[in-house]
Write a protein that holds these residues in place. Structure first.
Motif, PDB file in Angstrom:
ATOM      1  N   LYS A  37       0.823  -1.207   0.000  1.00  0.00           N
ATOM      2  CA  LYS A  37       0.000   0.000   0.000  1.00  0.00           C
ATOM      3  C   LYS A  37       0.861   1.264   0.000  1.00  0.00           C
ATOM      4  CE  LYS A  37      -3.822   2.172   2.488  1.00  0.00           C
ATOM      5  NZ  LYS A  37      -4.748   2.052   3.650  1.00  0.00           N
ATOM      6  N   ALA A  38       1.817   1.353   0.924  1.00  0.00           N
ATOM      7  CA  ALA A  38       2.671   2.542   0.993  1.00  0.00           C
ATOM      8  C   ALA A  38       3.578   2.626  -0.220  1.00  0.00           C
ATOM      9  CB  ALA A  38       3.507   2.522   2.271  1.00  0.00           C
ATOM     10  N   LEU A  39       4.040   1.458  -0.668  1.00  0.00           N
ATOM     11  CA  LEU A  39       4.956   1.447  -1.804  1.00  0.00           C
ATOM     12  C   LEU A  39       4.284   1.959  -3.066  1.00  0.00           C
ATOM     13  CD1 LEU A  39       7.912   0.635  -1.940  1.00  0.00           C
ATOM     14  CD2 LEU A  39       7.209  -1.604  -2.792  1.00  0.00           C
ATOM     15  N   ALA A  40       2.976   1.741  -3.170  1.00  0.00           N
ATOM     16  CA  ALA A  40       2.225   2.245  -4.331  1.00  0.00           C
ATOM     17  C   ALA A  40       2.251   3.766  -4.374  1.00  0.00           C
ATOM     18  CB  ALA A  40       0.781   1.745  -4.282  1.00  0.00           C
ATOM     19  N   GLN A  41       2.483   4.403  -3.192  1.00  0.00           N
ATOM     20  CA  GLN A  41       2.584   5.861  -3.128  1.00  0.00           C
ATOM     21  C   GLN A  41       4.040   6.328  -3.182  1.00  0.00           C
ATOM     22  OE1 GLN A  41       0.262   7.415   0.265  1.00  0.00           O
ATOM     23  NE2 GLN A  41      -0.634   5.362   0.461  1.00  0.00           N
ATOM     24  N   GLY A  42       4.948   5.352  -3.379  1.00  0.00           N
ATOM     25  CA  GLY A  42       6.378   5.681  -3.400  1.00  0.00           C
ATOM     26  C   GLY A  42       6.946   5.910  -2.019  1.00  0.00           C
ATOM     27  N   LYS A  43       6.333   5.294  -0.992  1.00  0.00           N
ATOM     28  CA  LYS A  43       6.761   5.542   0.375  1.00  0.00           C
ATOM     29  C   LYS A  43       6.942   4.247   1.156  1.00  0.00           C
ATOM     30  CE  LYS A  43       4.564  10.083   0.643  1.00  0.00           C
ATOM     31  NZ  LYS A  43       3.620  10.958   1.380  1.00  0.00           N
ATOM     32  N   VAL A  44       7.620   4.369   2.304  1.00  0.00           N
ATOM     33  CA  VAL A  44       7.767   3.266   3.254  1.00  0.00           C
ATOM     34  C   VAL A  44       7.512   3.823   4.654  1.00  0.00           C
ATOM     35  CG1 VAL A  44       9.382   1.927   1.857  1.00  0.00           C
ATOM     36  CG2 VAL A  44      10.265   3.650   3.454  1.00  0.00           C
ATOM     37  N   GLU A  45       7.216   2.926   5.596  1.00  0.00           N
ATOM     38  CA  GLU A  45       6.959   3.343   6.973  1.00  0.00           C
ATOM     39  C   GLU A  45       8.263   3.358   7.779  1.00  0.00           C
ATOM     40  OE1 GLU A  45       4.172   0.724   8.739  1.00  0.00           O
ATOM     41  OE2 GLU A  45       2.549   1.171   7.308  1.00  0.00           O
ATOM     42  N   LEU A  46       8.498   4.463   8.481  1.00  0.00           N
ATOM     43  CA  LEU A  46       9.642   4.579   9.373  1.00  0.00           C
ATOM     44  C   LEU A  46       9.134   4.713  10.803  1.00  0.00           C
ATOM     45  CD1 LEU A  46      12.628   4.963  10.091  1.00  0.00           C
ATOM     46  CD2 LEU A  46      12.410   7.377   9.435  1.00  0.00           C
ATOM     47  N   LYS A  47       9.576   3.818  11.680  1.00  0.00           N
ATOM     48  CA  LYS A  47       9.086   3.816  13.053  1.00  0.00           C
ATOM     49  C   LYS A  47      10.237   3.664  14.034  1.00  0.00           C
ATOM     50  CE  LYS A  47       6.015   1.348  16.256  1.00  0.00           C
ATOM     51  NZ  LYS A  47       7.066   1.174  17.276  1.00  0.00           N
TER      52      LYS A  47
END
Length: 570
Positions: free
Chosen positions: A531-541
């Motif tokens: 899902k995030a990758l489809a927006q060109g992003k990744v989750e950072l926590k």
């Protein structure tokens, strides 16, 4: 490192013999495995954390002017006989003989070996100061090893030793080590306090312990809220009370107290406050019986009474010894008519007309007074400080908190150099003993203490400077080609940026991976999902925080590097 290649046997369930948080989590996170009581294997993940601590310690020791050496773990008895500790160190010293019937021990510490080393090489004041250290495995045959790496028999320790020409120079060496220790624990991201401490079996005139503050700590610490005074409860001084002792107004009277052994029972029966009662505690000081008197609401400090007596070992007498010495069962001993030395706490010396045992079963005495009814060999501070006492330095409010000892530094003076002939020719041509200091840090214990201080219900929360890996890359739906490729790209980018990254490439459900990441306490997590990758992003926590942020895929490595750098220098 890829999780598929990492030897990391995590556990879902907590082993039954794990009593405290760090022991439980180090076992569950695959950091350690038990070999025997107090002896553990360090597995790759655990060893990596230990190496982090070692590296910081080594850098700060070198920065402070100390030089690294390596001394043997096996030590000959004759060196310990020279210092006088072969018989006096205690049963923690593991002794054995070799095939030639020569006695040796496994080193619990290295004062004797390093003193013999330096005396063989240093002849002149021009060769001083010398400051040497090592990071090495030690062995102490603890009677009750427990809590994993917190109280083991075999453990890794940094031990250092300084040699100086006089007390002023030794004080400067001590100051440099004090400051270096502060930097070590600050860099490791630990909340700590340096406290005054007893010198114990090492000896010397003065010492400080470095305590990691934790509710689960074995040691109690007295801390002043108004000034910088802090001391281990064993060492903490009790501020002397002011005012004269009240005049005795009562005569000694024997009262029947059937079955009343404890302070609470006696006070309830006689309708008095514990401050009106004096406990008579029978002790064995180097196997000789002595009596110590403290007020009913106070506790005897065994370290203080040991130091007062100059004894090697002081322990509570067993019931049969109490009965032999006092003529009565435990709970009925008293000072009136008692044979043998009696030592009295300073607070008792300010009391009049108090209650004590009568040295007869089921009886106590009232109206007892020091001086009139019994004599004290010594009056001194022999009790434990409480939160009701005031600071011995400024009179401020005292707080009792808990901590875990991770470092201890000592002003040894000339104890070992005099005993072992470690002398030098001074500038005036006179031969003098070198003035020594010693400085220890428990390496594995520091890792365990960090976990005690930094954890939650899900697992470890490693500070960045101590974490075996700074970031874990966690692909969700790893069979998805784009997710897998993005995770690989981030992993290689992080490694190229000089970061220690862990790639969870296992073919497992996302929930399992998330749980393991939390258990391991990796400070930063990059989650790669469809899902995030489809927006060109990744989750950072951050492991220590609940929420995550979305970062652009191409900026993720830089974002992690910035956080990691800030964490290393915080």
């Amino acid at each position: 490192m890829r999780c598929s290649n990492l030897y990391l046997p995590t556990l879902k369930e907590t082993p039954a013999d794990a009593e405290i948080v760090s022991h439980r989590l180090m076992l569950r996170a695959g950091m350690i495995r038990k070999v025997a009581a107090g002896i553990y294997n360090l597995l790759p993940y655990g060893l990596a954390a230990v190496r982090r601590v070692e590296n910081v310690v080594r850098e700060e020791m070198n920065r402070a002017g100390a030089q690294e050496i390596m001394m043997p773990a096996v030590q000959p008895a004759e060196l310990w006989e020279e210092s006088g500790r072969w018989e006096h160190y205690g049963r923690e010293l593991l002794r054995f003989v070799d095939r030639h019937n020569h006695p040796f021990c496994l080193g619990p510490t290295h004062e004797e070996v390093v003193t013999a080393l330096v005396r063989g090489e240093v002849r002149s004041y021009r060769q001083l100061p010398v400051n040497l250290y090592q990071i090495q495995t030690k062995f102490r045959d603890e009677i009750r090893p427990r809590f994993g790496l917190m109280r083991g028999r075999e453990f890794i320790m940094k031990d250092g030793y300084s040699f100086d020409v006089d007390d002023d120079a030794a004080a400067e060496s001590y100051r440099r080590m004090y400051e270096a220790y502060g930097r070590v624990f600050e860099r490791l991201g630990l909340g700590f306090r340096a406290v005054e401490a007893d010198t114990g079996a090492i000896g010397g005139s003065f010492s400080h312990e470095f305590m990691v503050l934790a509710d689960t700590g074995e040691d109690e610490i007295a801390v002043c809220r108004a000034c910088d005074y802090a001391a281990n409860i064993e060492k903490a001084e009790v501020k002397a009370e002011d005012g004269p002792r009240p005049t005795a107004a009562e005569e000694v009277r024997e009262v029947h107290t059937p079955g009343m052994h404890t302070v609470a029972e006696v006070c309830d029966f006689l309708k008095i406050d514990p401050t009106r009662l004096v406990k008579t505690i029978i002790l064995l000081a180097d196997e000789s019986p002595v009596a110590a008197l403290v007020r009913g609401d106070h506790e005897l400090n065994l370290v203080k009474i040991r130091n007062l007596l100059g004894a090697v070992e002081v322990e509570l007498a067993d019931p049969s010894t109490v009965e032999r010495v006092s003529g009565a069962a435990v709970g009925f001993a008293g000072p009136v008519g008692l044979d043998g030395p009696i030592h009295v706490d300073a607070a008792v010396a300010l009391m009049a007309d108090f209650v004590t045992g009568a040295n007869q079963d089921d009886y106590h005495l009232t109206g007892v007074n020091l001086g009139r009814d019994f004599k004290a060999m010594k009056v001194a501070d022999i009790r434990a400080i409480t939160a009701l006492d005031s600071c011995p330095r400024c009179g401020g409010e005292i707080e009792i908190t808990r901590g875990i000892e991770v470092g201890h530094i000592f002003r040894l003076g000339t104890k070992y150099s005099t005993a072992m002939g470690a002398n030098f020719t001074a500038e005036d041509g006179e031969e003098k003993p070198m003035v020594m200091g010693c400085y220890g840090i428990g390496i594995g214990r520091t890792v365990a203490a960090s976990i005690e201080q930094n954890h939650d219900e899900n697992g470890i929360i490693f500070p960045l400077p101590m974490a075996p890996y700074q970031v874990v890359v966690l692909p969700v739906a790893a069979r998805d080609e784009e997710v897998r490729r993005a995770a690989e790209e981030l992993y290689h980018g992080l490694s190229a940026a000089g970061l220690d990254a862990l790639l969870d490439d296992r073919d497992l459900r996302a929930g399992v991976k998330f749980k393991d990441a939390d258990l391991l306490g990796v400070p930063l997590r990059l989650t790669v999902g469809q899902k995030a990758l489809a927006q060109g992003k990744v989750e950072l926590k951050k492991r220590a925080e609940k929420d995550f942020t979305l970062v652009a895929r191409g900026e993720a490595v830089a974002a992690v590097a910035e956080l990691a750098t800030a964490g290393r220098t915080a």
